[in-house]
Each structure stands twice: as C-alpha cells, then as structure tokens.
Design an enzyme around this catalytic site. Sequence first.
Site, mmCIF file in Angstrom:
data_model
loop_
_atom_site.group_PDB
_atom_site.id
_atom_site.type_symbol
_atom_site.label_atom_id
_atom_site.label_comp_id
_atom_site.label_asym_id
_atom_site.label_seq_id
_atom_site.Cartn_x
_atom_site.Cartn_y
_atom_site.Cartn_z
ATOM 1 N N HIS A 141 -1.789 -3.904 -5.720
ATOM 2 C CA HIS A 141 -1.808 -5.474 -5.820
ATOM 3 C C HIS A 141 -3.158 -5.862 -5.365
ATOM 4 O O HIS A 141 -4.146 -4.880 -5.199
ATOM 5 C CB HIS A 141 -0.582 -6.223 -5.396
ATOM 6 N N GLU A 171 2.638 -8.043 0.355
ATOM 7 C CA GLU A 171 2.402 -6.777 0.009
ATOM 8 C C GLU A 171 1.135 -6.369 -0.078
ATOM 9 O O GLU A 171 0.758 -5.153 0.478
ATOM 10 C CB GLU A 171 3.298 -6.477 -1.278
ATOM 11 N N HIS A 219 2.398 0.919 -1.534
ATOM 12 C CA HIS A 219 2.940 -0.420 -1.703
ATOM 13 C C HIS A 219 4.186 -0.514 -0.883
ATOM 14 O O HIS A 219 4.424 0.531 -0.005
ATOM 15 C CB HIS A 219 3.806 -0.374 -3.271
ATOM 16 N N GLU A 228 6.558 3.497 -1.683
ATOM 17 C CA GLU A 228 6.957 2.402 -1.424
ATOM 18 C C GLU A 228 7.407 2.599 0.271
ATOM 19 O O GLU A 228 8.431 3.189 0.302
ATOM 20 C CB GLU A 228 8.227 1.942 -2.117
HETATM 21 ZN ZN ZN Z 1 3.794 -2.870 -5.384
#
Ligand code: ZN
Length: 293
Positions: A83, A120, A175, A257
């Site tokens: 992102h 995030e 992430h 993640e």
């Molecule tokens: Zn993400």
Amino acid sequence: MSTGSLPRIPRPLRAVALTALLLTGLAGCDDKTDDAKSAEGKAPSAVASASSSTPASAAPKPSTSPANDGSLKGKVVVIDPGHNIHNQDHPTEINQQVEMGNGRKECDTTGTATNSGYAEATFSLDVAHRIRRILQAQGATVTLTHDGDRPYGPCVDERAEIGNRAHADAAVSVHADGAPAGDRGFHVILPAPLKNGQVDTTPIVGPSRALGERIAGDFVRVTGSAPSNYVGKGTGLDVRDDLGGLNLSKVPKVFIECGNMRDPDDAAQLTDDAWREKAAQGIANGISDFLHG
Ligand code: ZN
C-alpha cells in the site's frame, strides 16, 4: 503518528476518513485473506516443527542473526512495502483497473489499520526500512518498490515489474492483515502455478515456496509469533492466484502478512517498535537463508 500522517484531510474530516479506512480495511485490502486457497496438506517440516509449543528448541535449523560479513554481496533483493499512506487521497487513481495476469484488479488499495488508527501502509514501510538496513549490512543490494514518496501506489503490476527489472534474487511484499478480532498470527502467501499468455508463474513457484518456508520458519523463531490460526491450517503458508504482485512476478516472490491489525493482541505487537524490529529480522533472516541456499 497515524493521524498525523493523513495529509491534506481537513481536521474535522480526519475522523471520518479514518473510520472509512478502518471499515474498508478487509474489503479494501488487496491481500485480504482467502482460506479456500490455502496450502492445505503441504506443511513444510521447518514451519510445522517451528509452530510447536517450544519453537526455538524444536527448530531443526536454529537461525542466528547472519553476520554482517558481506556474504550477500552481489545479491539483489526487492522489498515491497504494501500500500501507500497517500492512497486514501487518490481513490480514482488507485481504483483504476490493471492487468493482474488472470483478470483485472484495482491498481492498489488503502490497506487496513489498527483500531487505534495505525495504518498498514505506515507499518509496512517501517518494516521495509528495517529489512533494508539489515540486508544491506550483509552486502545485499536492496531496492524498495516505493518509499512513501509517491502520490499513490505503485500499482500492483508495477510493483511486480520493479522486481522483474531488478532481476531480483528474492522479492518480498510486506503487509499486515485486516481480519476479524480473534484471528491471530502471521502467514506467508506463495504464488500459485499460473500460465496465461505472457504470464507464467511456473518457474517461480518452487523457489518462491522455498523462500516463503525460510521466512515463515525464521519469523517464528525470531518473533515467537505463531503461524496464523485462520489461514494456512497452522502452516503459516497460503497459496493464492488473485494477487497481481505475485502473478506477474518473474522472480521468486512472496507476501507476508505479519499479523492481524484488527486483533487487539496482534495490534499491540504490530504497533511496538521492538516487535517490528524482530519482525524485520525474521524476514531478513529468511531472505538471507534462502539466498545462501
Ligand atoms: Zn495489505
């Protein structure tokens, strides 16, 4: 820090923008979980043993922090901070559709945030900086796909292309997830076999799995975190074909993640400086182990 990093939003609207960000965290995240595509039945021994109650002693290959000995000289690593904190200001741009190898998808997404508003995108860039520092100290050439210095994105296809153009020996997209509270732990996402015209992930499926297994094992050992309790059946590994950043990669690549931002216990870790240093060390160790063969 997080609210302070919401530029160009008038103060009265910040709470609204932040609420929207939080509410759209899971649905808006390119890396939203999909247990249906998990790597069921393919638990690697390293990860499976590392997920026992005594991960440090059970690990077959205890990972030490690799020495800063220049042993990664000549190796190229691309780190992709998931992102971009500025994406929320550019909905039109990030919602434009791009090719992802087996369909089309949004250029990029805003990502999720903790309930207290730690984004995030802020997390992923912070951890990316730490990984870069650790690997550069070992002699690697490290490129970030962005450094929070772009108005938005890059789009997911460009994120993959940056790794391809660099001829990266390894690429990792960082992430944190936006799943319901109670869902805890990290997982690593591996590319699925995919052949579609110019797109062919089959050459990278094997090495990407090797990279992902090393990262998952080292992440357990360094952070003490358990593999996800909601994706990957306890292996810490998932396989997906709906991520352009993986589908379009021609170099070994995985997503990680690091935890679930919407779970209070995971969020306490994700927002902690010392824990993020451990997370970065675990990821860097995994990359280093992979590059050392
Ligand atoms: Zn993400």
